[in-house]
Write a protein that holds these residues in place. Structure first.
Motif, PDB file in Angstrom:
ATOM      1  N   GLY A   1       0.807  -1.216   0.000  1.00 58.69           N
ATOM      2  CA  GLY A   1       0.000   0.000   0.000  1.00 58.69           C
ATOM      3  C   GLY A   1       0.840   1.265   0.000  1.00 58.69           C
ATOM      4  O   GLY A   1       0.508   2.248  -0.664  1.00 58.69           O
ATOM      5  N   ILE A   2       1.947   1.250   0.726  1.00 57.96           N
ATOM      6  CA  ILE A   2       2.816   2.425   0.789  1.00 57.96           C
ATOM      7  C   ILE A   2       3.460   2.695  -0.560  1.00 57.96           C
ATOM      8  O   ILE A   2       3.570   3.855  -0.997  1.00 57.96           O
ATOM      9  CB  ILE A   2       3.870   2.229   1.895  1.00 57.96           C
ATOM     10  N   TYR A   3       3.905   1.657  -1.256  1.00 54.58           N
ATOM     11  CA  TYR A   3       4.491   1.846  -2.588  1.00 54.58           C
ATOM     12  C   TYR A   3       3.499   2.545  -3.523  1.00 54.58           C
ATOM     13  O   TYR A   3       3.843   3.509  -4.217  1.00 54.58           O
ATOM     14  CB  TYR A   3       4.873   0.493  -3.191  1.00 54.58           C
ATOM     15  N   LEU A   4       2.276   2.050  -3.562  1.00 58.22           N
ATOM     16  CA  LEU A   4       1.274   2.638  -4.444  1.00 58.22           C
ATOM     17  C   LEU A   4       0.963   4.077  -4.044  1.00 58.22           C
ATOM     18  O   LEU A   4       0.796   4.951  -4.901  1.00 58.22           O
ATOM     19  CB  LEU A   4       0.004   1.795  -4.415  1.00 58.22           C
ATOM     20  N   GLU A   5       0.903   4.326  -2.752  1.00 59.85           N
ATOM     21  CA  GLU A   5       0.610   5.678  -2.274  1.00 59.85           C
ATOM     22  C   GLU A   5       1.703   6.663  -2.683  1.00 59.85           C
ATOM     23  O   GLU A   5       1.420   7.769  -3.155  1.00 59.85           O
ATOM     24  CB  GLU A   5       0.460   5.659  -0.759  1.00 59.85           C
ATOM     25  N   ILE A   6       2.957   6.272  -2.501  1.00 62.96           N
ATOM     26  CA  ILE A   6       4.059   7.178  -2.826  1.00 62.96           C
ATOM     27  C   ILE A   6       4.106   7.474  -4.317  1.00 62.96           C
ATOM     28  O   ILE A   6       4.223   8.632  -4.746  1.00 62.96           O
ATOM     29  CB  ILE A   6       5.399   6.582  -2.356  1.00 62.96           C
ATOM     30  N   VAL A   7       4.009   6.437  -5.151  1.00 67.97           N
ATOM     31  CA  VAL A   7       4.104   6.647  -6.597  1.00 67.97           C
ATOM     32  C   VAL A   7       2.923   7.456  -7.120  1.00 67.97           C
ATOM     33  O   VAL A   7       3.060   8.238  -8.060  1.00 67.97           O
ATOM     34  CB  VAL A   7       4.219   5.284  -7.308  1.00 67.97           C
ATOM     35  N   SER A   8       1.759   7.304  -6.485  1.00 69.27           N
ATOM     36  CA  SER A   8       0.602   8.083  -6.934  1.00 69.27           C
ATOM     37  C   SER A   8       0.729   9.561  -6.571  1.00 69.27           C
ATOM     38  O   SER A   8       0.228  10.422  -7.275  1.00 69.27           O
ATOM     39  CB  SER A   8      -0.684   7.505  -6.322  1.00 69.27           C
ATOM     40  N   HIS A   9       1.421   9.854  -5.473  1.00 73.75           N
ATOM     41  CA  HIS A   9       1.596  11.244  -5.061  1.00 73.75           C
ATOM     42  C   HIS A   9       2.884  11.866  -5.588  1.00 73.75           C
ATOM     43  O   HIS A   9       2.953  13.087  -5.744  1.00 73.75           O
ATOM     44  CB  HIS A   9       1.584  11.347  -3.531  1.00 73.75           C
ATOM     45  N   CYS A  10       3.908  11.065  -5.833  1.00 73.28           N
ATOM     46  CA  CYS A  10       5.214  11.597  -6.260  1.00 73.28           C
ATOM     47  C   CYS A  10       5.724  10.840  -7.478  1.00 73.28           C
ATOM     48  O   CYS A  10       6.815  10.260  -7.435  1.00 73.28           O
ATOM     49  CB  CYS A  10       6.229  11.494  -5.123  1.00 73.28           C
ATOM     50  N   PRO A  11       4.980  10.806  -8.583  1.00 75.64           N
ATOM     51  CA  PRO A  11       5.459  10.060  -9.756  1.00 75.64           C
ATOM     52  C   PRO A  11       6.654  10.755 -10.396  1.00 75.64           C
ATOM     53  O   PRO A  11       6.870  11.953 -10.223  1.00 75.64           O
ATOM     54  CB  PRO A  11       4.242  10.065 -10.686  1.00 75.64           C
ATOM     55  N   VAL A  12       7.440   9.990 -11.159  1.00 77.58           N
ATOM     56  CA  VAL A  12       8.624  10.515 -11.828  1.00 77.58           C
ATOM     57  C   VAL A  12       8.264  10.901 -13.255  1.00 77.58           C
ATOM     58  O   VAL A  12       7.642  10.121 -13.974  1.00 77.58           O
ATOM     59  CB  VAL A  12       9.747   9.458 -11.841  1.00 77.58           C
ATOM     60  N   ARG A  13       8.651  12.092 -13.655  1.00 78.77           N
ATOM     61  CA  ARG A  13       8.423  12.522 -15.043  1.00 78.77           C
ATOM     62  C   ARG A  13       9.537  11.976 -15.925  1.00 78.77           C
ATOM     63  O   ARG A  13      10.704  12.202 -15.668  1.00 78.77           O
ATOM     64  CB  ARG A  13       8.419  14.047 -15.146  1.00 78.77           C
ATOM     65  N   ARG A  14       9.156  11.263 -16.970  1.00 83.04           N
ATOM     66  CA  ARG A  14      10.115  10.822 -17.961  1.00 83.04           C
ATOM     67  C   ARG A  14       9.483  11.019 -19.326  1.00 83.04           C
ATOM     68  O   ARG A  14       8.366  10.567 -19.565  1.00 83.04           O
ATOM     69  CB  ARG A  14      10.490   9.355 -17.769  1.00 83.04           C
ATOM     70  N   ALA A  15      10.189  11.658 -20.229  1.00 87.32           N
ATOM     71  CA  ALA A  15       9.675  11.900 -21.569  1.00 87.32           C
ATOM     72  C   ALA A  15      10.501  11.125 -22.587  1.00 87.32           C
ATOM     73  O   ALA A  15      11.730  11.159 -22.542  1.00 87.32           O
ATOM     74  CB  ALA A  15       9.707  13.387 -21.895  1.00 87.32           C
ATOM     75  N   ALA A  16       9.841  10.437 -23.505  1.00 83.82           N
ATOM     76  CA  ALA A  16      10.551   9.734 -24.562  1.00 83.82           C
ATOM     77  C   ALA A  16      11.032  10.738 -25.600  1.00 83.82           C
ATOM     78  O   ALA A  16      10.421  11.784 -25.821  1.00 83.82           O
ATOM     79  CB  ALA A  16       9.641   8.693 -25.202  1.00 83.82           C
ATOM     80  N   ALA A  17      12.167  10.423 -26.234  1.00 79.78           N
ATOM     81  CA  ALA A  17      12.741  11.318 -27.240  1.00 79.78           C
ATOM     82  C   ALA A  17      13.229  10.504 -28.420  1.00 79.78           C
ATOM     83  O   ALA A  17      13.518   9.306 -28.309  1.00 79.78           O
ATOM     84  CB  ALA A  17      13.885  12.123 -26.626  1.00 79.78           C
ATOM     85  N   ASP A  18      13.336  11.169 -29.569  1.00 72.73           N
ATOM     86  CA  ASP A  18      13.866  10.488 -30.750  1.00 72.73           C
ATOM     87  C   ASP A  18      15.383  10.603 -30.784  1.00 72.73           C
ATOM     88  O   ASP A  18      16.014  11.073 -29.822  1.00 72.73           O
ATOM     89  CB  ASP A  18      13.228  11.047 -32.022  1.00 72.73           C
ATOM     90  N   GLY A  19      15.990  10.190 -31.886  1.00 73.74           N
ATOM     91  CA  GLY A  19      17.446  10.188 -31.975  1.00 73.74           C
ATOM     92  C   GLY A  19      18.067  11.562 -31.891  1.00 73.74           C
ATOM     93  O   GLY A  19      19.230  11.704 -31.519  1.00 73.74           O
ATOM     94  N   THR A  20      17.322  12.607 -32.252  1.00 74.57           N
ATOM     95  CA  THR A  20      17.855  13.970 -32.193  1.00 74.57           C
ATOM     96  C   THR A  20      17.583  14.651 -30.865  1.00 74.57           C
ATOM     97  O   THR A  20      17.954  15.804 -30.670  1.00 74.57           O
ATOM     98  CB  THR A  20      17.254  14.818 -33.322  1.00 74.57           C
ATOM     99  N   GLY A  21      16.900  13.948 -29.952  1.00 77.12           N
ATOM    100  CA  GLY A  21      16.594  14.540 -28.660  1.00 77.12           C
ATOM    101  C   GLY A  21      15.250  15.223 -28.597  1.00 77.12           C
ATOM    102  O   GLY A  21      14.868  15.758 -27.555  1.00 77.12           O
ATOM    103  N   GLU A  22      14.504  15.214 -29.713  1.00 77.09           N
ATOM    104  CA  GLU A  22      13.185  15.844 -29.725  1.00 77.09           C
ATOM    105  C   GLU A  22      12.183  14.952 -28.997  1.00 77.09           C
ATOM    106  O   GLU A  22      12.220  13.725 -29.119  1.00 77.09           O
ATOM    107  CB  GLU A  22      12.712  16.062 -31.165  1.00 77.09           C
TER     108      GLU A  22
END
Length: 595
Positions: free
Chosen positions: A509-530
């Protein structure tokens, strides 16, 4: 989700702290993936190898705390100047005062901010230069920075008298504590930047990688302490001089305060640990008590039959060392024998590692012979009598698990009517919980988390008080009905609060609670960084082979993740959880320094 499990001196090694607890946690949470980042404490521990790991452990990376790594040779002038600035700030924050005392008095956080900024500045220097800090942290520059901080106005009074040997000792100990800063674990693709949550299984060095993962990528940090590292440092720092002890206590206090400040949640194992954390500045809103999970199944048979081999026997079980105060127990047993001549004391355990444990065991055996010399002589005479129908039984015996009389730990508890704990220092009393699983009435000293664990199902007396200990033992030996009621209540309490099942459910329960309140932002990018909008499909968050195609399509078009979170201590609060690594990822081979 993917969990980065941070350990020190334990899991996944065969021996060490919190090994069983971590293994049960990982096996109980099969719906999650785990990457283990382990710090080992000795070459012997490394040589003993790992336990068998479950399939949900995808990667294990290890590093030694017992030996230095890269010495940092080759730093240029600019890097050396930057190191001097960061280390000078860190030393000034350490010498500014006691972090625990400031927190308890509601003091200013300026020194805490300086300590955190200096710590992350050193970590950023390592990342940019690609070299470790070992040599720099032991250099003359570091020693001079400590000396200047000790002589500065407002410095700790106890540290002002620090001499060169004291400063060298402090610099060496700080270098050892900060070795995790120099590791190559901090990578966004294959390191801690790729996990959704860091779970440090202790404070101190184990939590440092989690601090850096939060600083660089905003990965939330969960800290679990069943034995508070700062308390352990205080208890083990008696060999240093006064100034060195004051400086090291201040450093570890600052580090603990920073860990507590940056953690998303802190899970102490009991109220005793919780009080320590609060005194070091932990926010009460972040604290969540989670009791250790213990395997109750091996005590089931003894607990269900609820009968003892000898109603006049007291049993003590544990590791034999001075903190257990067996001297007071033996003195108390003298009074018990006066009131109950048939009483017997069985001390079951092995001495703690090292010469101290062996010497203490020898001292206790000598004291038992001295206190019960007359009765021991009578036992020998009875044994020499060939017509005696009763075999001689000594009043006090020292035994180990595995013999013909005590084949298992459960049978050791079953051998007596009352289980005694006589400690003067105790954290979470594991032997007491085991006795409760066995349905035994207990007599304990009021130390550590004993009162919280017992909860009214046993008798509690002041420590170092043989008379009170004897009176409580006699009271239970005389009253079998009361013993039975207390034992049944103790077993019911232990099964409700201290099992593996409740521990695993709480952390799920604690794992789910933390990730729901403090998720990590990660953005996918192409080969040029876009950036590639919508490149990470929703199914990438779900375990299973059918989700691999979506994850791999992103990797094929460029880096799996782009640096979406700002590098700073405030980056932890935003974003959506990223895709999990490929489920087919192979485990890194065993060995120190495996990358």
């Amino acid at each position: 989700m993917r969990i980065g499990l941070l350990t020190e001196g334990g899991y996944p090694y065969v021996s060490g702290d919190a090994r069983l607890w971590c293994d049960r946690l990982v096996r109980g949470l099969g719906q999650h993936d785990f990457d283990v980042y382990a710090l080992s404490r000795s070459e012997r521990q490394r040589g003993e190898g790992w336990i068998e790991l479950p399939p949900q452990v995808g990667r294990v990376r290890t590093a030694p705390l017992w030996t230095a790594g890269d010495d940092g040779a080759g730093y240029g002038r600019r890097a050396r100047r930057r190191f001097a600035e960061c280390y000078g700030e860190l030393a000034a924050a350490v010498c500014a005062g006691d972090a625990a005392g400031e927190a308890s008095r509601g003091g200013s956080s300026s020194a805490a901010d300086r300590f955190g900024s200096a710590l992350y500045g050193l970590a950023e220097l390592v990342r940019e230069e690609g070299r470790g800090l070992t040599g720099a942290l032991r250099s003359e520059t570091a020693v001079r920075a400590l000396e200047s901080a000790c002589r500065a106005p407002g410095a700790l009074h106890a540290a002002r008298g620090a001499r060169v040997p004291d400063l060298l000792t402090v610099a060496d100990r700080i270098e050892r504590a900060l070795r995790p800063l120099s590791l190559d674990w901090y990578d966004e693709e294959d390191g801690l930047g790729s996990v959704d949550l860091c779970h440090a299984t202790s404070g101190g060095a184990a939590a440092l990688p989690g601090l850096l993962a939060r600083h660089f990528w905003g990965v939330p940090l969960l800290v679990t302490e069943y034995g508070v590292q700062l308390r352990a440092h205080y208890l083990g720092s008696h060999e240093e001089s006064g100034p060195a002890r004051a400086l090291l206590a201040a450093f570890h206090g600052r580090l603990a305060a920073e860990v507590y400040r940056q953690a998303a949640l802190i899970t102490p194992g009991n109220t005793h640990a919780r009080r320590w954390q609060e005194r070091c500045g932990a926010d009460r809103a972040k604290l969540r008590t989670v009791y250790p999970g213990m395997d109750a199944s091996r005590f089931r048979d003894v607990g269900e039959r609820a009968e003892c081999a000898d109603p006049d026997t007291l049993v003590w079980v544990g590791r034999i060392e001075p903190g257990k105060d067996l001297v007071s127990l033996l003195q108390a047993f003298v009074e018990v024998r006066k009131a109950r001549p048939k009483a017997r004391l069985r001390i079951v355990g092995v001495p703690a590692e090292g010469p101290v444990g062996a010497a203490y065991l020898a001292q206790c055996k000598a004291l038992a012979v001295q206190l019960f010399a007359d009765e021991a002589e009578g036992v020998r005479e009875l044994g020499d009598n060939p017509v005696s129908p009763v075999p001689p039984v000594p009043p006090v015996s020292f035994e180990e698990i595995g013999g013909p009389d005590l084949p298992s730990l459960a049978e050791a508890y079953a051998a007596g009517a009352v289980v005694v704990l006589s400690s003067v220092v105790e954290g979470f009393p594991i032997s007491l919980v085991e006795a409760m699983f066995c349905g035994r009435a207990t007599v304990s000293t009021d130390v550590g988390a004993v009162v919280e664990v017992i909860g009214g199902t046993g008798l509690v007396v002041p420590p170092r008080n043989p008379r009170a200990l004897a009176e409580a033992c006699v009271a239970l030996l005389r009253d079998p009905e009361r013993r039975a009621l207390l034992g049944a209540a103790a077993r019911a309490r232990a099964l409700e609060l201290f099992t593996v099942e409740q521990n695993v459910a709480a952390f799920h329960g604690i794992y789910l609670e933390i990730v729901s309140h403090c998720p990590v932002r990660r953005a996918a990018a192409d080969g040029t960084g876009e950036p590639l909008p919508f490149a990470v499909p929703a199914e990438a968050h779900v375990r299973g082979r059918w989700a691999e195609s979506g994850t791999r399509s992103v990797a094929a078009s460029g880096p799996r993740w782009a640096a979406g979170a700002p590098s700073g201590s405030g980056a932890a609060g935003a974003g959506v959880a990223g895709a999990l690594s490929d489920s087919a990822q192979e485990r890194v081979p065993a060995g120190e320094g495996t990358r």
